[in-house]
Design a protein around this motif. Structure first.
Motif, PDB file in Angstrom:
ATOM      1  N   LYS A   4       0.835  -1.192   0.000  1.00 46.16           N
ATOM      2  CA  LYS A   4       0.000   0.000   0.000  1.00 46.16           C
ATOM      3  C   LYS A   4       0.876   1.251   0.000  1.00 46.16           C
ATOM      4  N   ASP A  26      -4.196   2.691   4.911  1.00 47.52           N
ATOM      5  CA  ASP A  26      -5.014   1.517   5.199  1.00 47.52           C
ATOM      6  C   ASP A  26      -4.215   0.505   6.023  1.00 47.52           C
ATOM      7  N   ALA A  28      -5.508  -2.254   7.549  1.00 44.52           N
ATOM      8  CA  ALA A  28      -6.326  -3.450   7.775  1.00 44.52           C
ATOM      9  C   ALA A  28      -5.488  -4.716   7.892  1.00 44.52           C
ATOM     10  N   GLY A  58      -6.523   4.139  10.867  1.00 40.49           N
ATOM     11  CA  GLY A  58      -6.052   4.997   9.796  1.00 40.49           C
ATOM     12  C   GLY A  58      -4.571   5.291   9.775  1.00 40.49           C
TER      13      GLY A  58
END
Length: 245
Positions: A4, A26, A28, A58
């Motif tokens: 990312k 991100d 996650a 975040g």
């Protein structure tokens, strides 16, 4: 593993050699304390791996010690800089097995994954003992951040200029811990294992090539054969490890 793009939201010095970085994006794939990320830096072929210090939905944070040209560059990158990051790398610590009296041990930037771990344990109603080791008082950082969790750390410095003089392994002889968690270089981790009979989990701070299991450069011996720190670790159970192989 996810690749990312993250944006540096904060980059500030903690000591002469250590910076705190917070990267927005991100998160996650970052699911447990002990995992690490690997950053791509302009002008460098190999990515740089770093343990995750903390995370939320975040952003995540890192503690970056200046040890070479890559980390020196990272210290200079201003807020707003975009960075390619491999996230969700490696395994993590298991909070569920901590028992009632866990002890967390870290030296220098080895304390990084222990902060998130301490926060998780505190959220479960546990009161871990945190033991941090540094060379001198000038090298001490993140003491206030741990205290803000309600867990003021026990400090050791090699010269006695802050906290107690000596090594972090001395603390293990004073606490009847249910389980220990440690992060650092191999020599320190071995000393920690030899200082207590308690079960433990250890996160290895080692040099990595690829960071995701392809190059085998970070392999070390275990009771089940050679294991890659980046792919099979960086967290290993105490009973898995072979120190004299």
């Amino acid at each position: 593993m996810d690749c990312k793009e993250f944006t540096i939201a904060e980059n500030r010095p903690l000591t002469e050699k250590v910076h705190y970085l917070r990267l927005a994006g991100d998160t996650a794939a970052i699911t447990m304390p002990g995992q690490f990320v690997s950053l791509s830096l302009p002008g460098f072929f190999l990515r740089r791996p770093f343990s995750v210090c903390d995370r939320d939905a975040g952003s995540f944070s890192l503690l970056v010690e200046r040890v070479g040209d890559g980390t020196a560059l990272l210290h200079t990158l201003p807020a707003g800089t975009n960075v390619s990051v491999l996230t969700g790398l490696g395994n993590g610590f298991t909070c569920e097995q901590s028992g009632d009296q866990p002890v967390l041990i870290g030296g220098g930037t080895g304390l990084s994954p222990l902060f998130w771990l301490a926060r998780e344990l505190a959220a479960q109603g546990k009161r871990p003992v945190v033991v941090l080791g540094f060379r001198t008082a000038a090298d001490v950082f993140f003491e206030e951040e741990f205290c803000a969790l309600g867990i003021c750390p026990v400090l050791f410095t090699e010269d006695g200029s802050a906290g107690r003089k000596g090594l972090v392994t001395e603390a293990l002889r004073e606490y009847d811990c249910s389980m220990f968690y440690a992060c650092g270089r191999e020599g320190m981790l071995r000393a920690v294992c030899e200082a207590t009979h308690a079960p433990g989990e250890l996160a290895f701070d080692v040099r990595m090539g690829c960071g995701f299991g392809a190059c085998m450069g970070c392999s070390r011996p275990t009771v089940s054969g050679m294991k890659r720190v980046c792919k099979d670790g960086p967290v290993f159970r105490k009973e898995e490890l072979l120190w004299n192989a």
